[in-house]
Write a protein that holds these residues in place. Sequence first.
Motif, PDB file in Angstrom:
ATOM      1  N   ARG A 217       7.085  -3.772   6.121  1.00  0.00           N
ATOM      2  CA  ARG A 217       6.242  -4.339   4.945  1.00  0.00           C
ATOM      3  C   ARG A 217       5.031  -3.913   5.348  1.00  0.00           C
ATOM      4  N   LYS A 218       4.260  -4.098   6.150  1.00  0.00           N
ATOM      5  CA  LYS A 218       3.078  -3.569   6.803  1.00  0.00           C
ATOM      6  C   LYS A 218       2.797  -2.158   6.427  1.00  0.00           C
ATOM      7  N   ARG A 219       3.847  -1.258   6.677  1.00  0.00           N
ATOM      8  CA  ARG A 219       4.029   0.311   6.543  1.00  0.00           C
ATOM      9  C   ARG A 219       3.651   0.521   4.922  1.00  0.00           C
ATOM     10  N   PHE A 220       4.563  -0.287   4.235  1.00  0.00           N
ATOM     11  CA  PHE A 220       4.603  -0.295   2.757  1.00  0.00           C
ATOM     12  C   PHE A 220       3.178  -0.584   2.131  1.00  0.00           C
ATOM     13  N   TYR A 221       2.584  -1.646   2.724  1.00  0.00           N
ATOM     14  CA  TYR A 221       1.478  -2.168   2.303  1.00  0.00           C
ATOM     15  C   TYR A 221       0.234  -1.088   2.427  1.00  0.00           C
ATOM     16  N   ARG A 222       0.167  -0.631   3.598  1.00  0.00           N
ATOM     17  CA  ARG A 222      -0.616   0.550   4.059  1.00  0.00           C
ATOM     18  C   ARG A 222      -0.468   1.791   3.056  1.00  0.00           C
ATOM     19  N   GLN A 223       0.779   2.190   2.864  1.00  0.00           N
ATOM     20  CA  GLN A 223       1.013   3.221   1.820  1.00  0.00           C
ATOM     21  C   GLN A 223       0.512   2.888   0.475  1.00  0.00           C
ATOM     22  N   MET A 224       0.503   1.834  -0.097  1.00  0.00           N
ATOM     23  CA  MET A 224       0.085   1.364  -1.246  1.00  0.00           C
ATOM     24  C   MET A 224      -1.405   1.598  -1.314  1.00  0.00           C
ATOM     25  N   LEU A 225      -2.033   0.924  -0.286  1.00  0.00           N
ATOM     26  CA  LEU A 225      -3.352   1.109  -0.081  1.00  0.00           C
ATOM     27  C   LEU A 225      -3.966   2.523   0.010  1.00  0.00           C
ATOM     28  N   CYS A 226      -3.422   3.289   0.736  1.00  0.00           N
ATOM     29  CA  CYS A 226      -3.703   4.859   0.882  1.00  0.00           C
ATOM     30  C   CYS A 226      -3.594   5.378  -0.528  1.00  0.00           C
TER      31      CYS A 226
END
Length: 65
Positions: free
Chosen positions: A42-51
């Motif tokens: 989930r944290k990786r997904f959130y980071r990808q969306m922010l990037c």
Amino acid sequence: MTDPAYQRLGLPSAASPYAVLRAAVRALHPDTRAVRGFRTARKRFYRQMLCAHAARQAAGDPPSG
């Protein structure tokens, strides 16, 4: 190329990072958010969306949504 998951959020390019994060959280199924073992994913997904959002803002793309 923009991430298809980011495109499904339907956010304008002027959206704040907090708005992107809220939309990303809402995009996940509640059962997915409840599983503790998926926390890293989930944290990786959130980071990808922010990037993806930051890249879109840097490119100066017109707003959508």
